[in-house]
Design a protein around this motif. Structure first.
Motif, PDB file in Angstrom:
ATOM      1  N   VAL A   1     -36.883  23.897  11.904  1.00  0.00           N
ATOM      2  CA  VAL A   1     -37.921  24.446  12.440  1.00  0.00           C
ATOM      3  C   VAL A   1     -36.771  25.832  13.386  1.00  0.00           C
ATOM      4  O   VAL A   1     -37.611  26.298  13.817  1.00  0.00           O
TER       5      VAL A   1
ATOM      6  N   HIS B   1     -39.295  21.924   8.237  1.00  0.00           N
ATOM      7  CA  HIS B   1     -40.453  22.470   7.759  1.00  0.00           C
ATOM      8  C   HIS B   1     -40.061  21.906   5.972  1.00  0.00           C
ATOM      9  O   HIS B   1     -39.184  22.492   5.700  1.00  0.00           O
TER      10      HIS B   1
ATOM     11  N   ASN C   1     -41.625  23.951   2.622  1.00  0.00           N
ATOM     12  CA  ASN C   1     -42.435  25.428   2.482  1.00  0.00           C
ATOM     13  C   ASN C   1     -42.913  25.264   0.897  1.00  0.00           C
ATOM     14  O   ASN C   1     -41.494  25.526   0.418  1.00  0.00           O
TER      15      ASN C   1
ATOM     16  N   THR D   1     -49.230  22.147   8.452  1.00  0.00           N
ATOM     17  CA  THR D   1     -49.494  22.943  10.201  1.00  0.00           C
ATOM     18  C   THR D   1     -49.404  24.287   9.627  1.00  0.00           C
ATOM     19  O   THR D   1     -49.593  24.862  10.668  1.00  0.00           O
TER      20      THR D   1
ATOM     21  N   GLN E   1     -46.833  26.026   4.492  1.00  0.00           N
ATOM     22  CA  GLN E   1     -46.155  24.896   5.808  1.00  0.00           C
ATOM     23  C   GLN E   1     -46.597  24.212   5.803  1.00  0.00           C
ATOM     24  O   GLN E   1     -47.203  23.597   6.800  1.00  0.00           O
TER      25      GLN E   1
ATOM     26  N   THR F   1     -45.192  19.985   8.340  1.00  0.00           N
ATOM     27  CA  THR F   1     -44.371  19.538   8.663  1.00  0.00           C
ATOM     28  C   THR F   1     -43.755  17.886   9.077  1.00  0.00           C
ATOM     29  O   THR F   1     -44.539  17.580   8.791  1.00  0.00           O
TER      30      THR F   1
END
Length: 395
Positions: A89, A223, A225, A260, A276, A278
């Motif tokens: 993050v 995170h 991705n 998110t 992305q 979280t």
């Protein structure tokens, strides 16, 4: 030639003929006897085979022990499976904007640091000495400006001279702020709370501007991705699309998160959108750069019928299940084979697109020993529960 000898000579062919005729009859009789024995043996064997077939047809196989379950209806969203990687993050590799010798290191490699904590200080003795001189010049410039302003009120000072004193004050103040900025840049502070990596410098080492000093990452939360195809991207929404991530480092665990951020554009090369998510990471087990597989739920809820995966009989010609057919009046419970079309799979359950209806009773275990029309004995106490999110237990 004597008459007796002549008669004897004439009777020899007749005797030979009589002997030959007797041998042929013996062979014929032998063949007839063998054929009769063979026919008798074949008849006996035929009767035995017919009796065995009759006994086999009248033989009733015992019912096979199986477990069963009802076809259930539930609501599922469409799911997609893809891969991605974890990212911090907050993360940065700290460096310095000034050159100098390392005077102090305020952390240990791999330790947690708080926001604003002093990590590394460079030698700033020269700058501090120059700052003291700059402060003295600023103070003198301010005093001269005050005298000039007093004389100006008495009309004993020109405007040009007053402006010159004001410029000197501004110049001295700028010099002071510049030196203070250099001193501040020689003190490396943690911009956020996180975990420090392995430092790349030691006390006394000379570093130049831009030299990497130490990586700093904040990984709670973390995170994830990944990318989704363009036909799915419109259905992926922030704070609504939930996902489950599996990591090779933790094969028996699943990490849940929420989307998110979604890029508003589609990549023209891959025709996919970047997403992305979280994920909570209280124990900081998940690290930036880790590879993971994600299962993402998209779209609206749809009603589907599901069965345990163990009920499916996989075959090249088509997958099938055994449907229980209960008969009344004390008749045996039998099964029939039903071809089905499979859908999405979740945990121990698989969706049935076509072939079954809600409420149908199917065989969940023991199907490998069945055939269409076979009698079964249902053992409900031995049934293994199936769940959408099964829990792995140590044995």
């Amino acid at each position: 030639m004597p008459r007796n000898l002549s008669a004897r000579v004439q009777s020899l062919p007749l005797l030979e003929a009589m002997k030959t005729l007797s041998a042929r009859q013996q062979v014929r009789y032998t063949l007839i006897a063998m054929a009769g024995v063979t026919l008798l043996l074949g008849l006996i064997k035929f009767v035995q085979i017919r009796r065995a077939i009759s006994e086999h047809e009248s033989f009733a196989r015992p019912p096979e022990s199986v477990t069963t379950a009802r076809v259930m209806a539930t609501e599922w969203r469409d799911t997609i499976h893809t891969v991605g990687s974890f990212a911090a993050v907050k993360g940065a590799t700290l460096s310095t904007q000034e050159s100098g010798n390392v005077a102090q290191v305020g952390f240990e490699s791999g330790s947690k640091v708080s926001a604003g904590q002093v990590l590394i200080e460079l030698d700033r003795s020269v700058e501090e000495a120059n700052l003291a001189g700059a402060l003295a010049r600023l103070s003198l410039a301010k005093q001269n400006l005050a005298r000039a302003q007093a004389l100006k009120t008495q009309s004993a000072m020109s405007v040009a001279t007053l402006e010159e004193y004001q410029a000197r004050v501004t110049q001295a103040d700028a010099e002071v702020r510049s030196l203070r900025g250099v001193i501040e840049r020689k003190t490396i502070l943690a911009p956020f709370a996180g975990k420090a990596g392995i430092r790349a410098v030691n006390i006394g080492q000379y570093v130049t501007a831009g030299t990497p000093l130490v990586p700093l990452y904040s990984v709670d939360p973390i995170h994830f991705n990944f990318s989704v195809p363009q036909q799915v991207a419109p259905f992926v929404r922030e704070s609504q699309s939930r996902l489950v991530i599996s990591v090779d480092a933790f094969p028996n665990r699943a990490f849940e998160g929420v989307v998110t951020a979604v890029n508003p554009n589609i990549n023209e090369v891959t025709r996919s959108a970047d997403v992305q998510a979280t994920i909570p990471n209280l124990t900081e087990e998940l690290l930036p750069g880790m590879f993971g597989s994600v299962r993402l739920e998209v779209g609206d809820l749809k009603r589907v019928v599901t069965v345990p995966v163990s009920a499916i009989q996989y075959a090249p010609y088509g997958n099938s299940v055994y449907v229980v057919e209960r008969a009344g009046d004390g008749a045996k419970t039998t099964v029939r084979q039903q071809i089905v079309q499979l859908g999405a799979k979740r945990g121990d359950l698989v969706a049935i697109i076509q072939g079954l209806s809600e409420g149908d009773e199917i065989v969940t275990s023991g199907g490998f020993k069945l055939r269409p029309g076979a009698a079964i004995a249902i053992q409900q106490n031995s049934s293994v529960p199936a769940a959408e999110k099964p829990a792995v237990q140590d044995t």
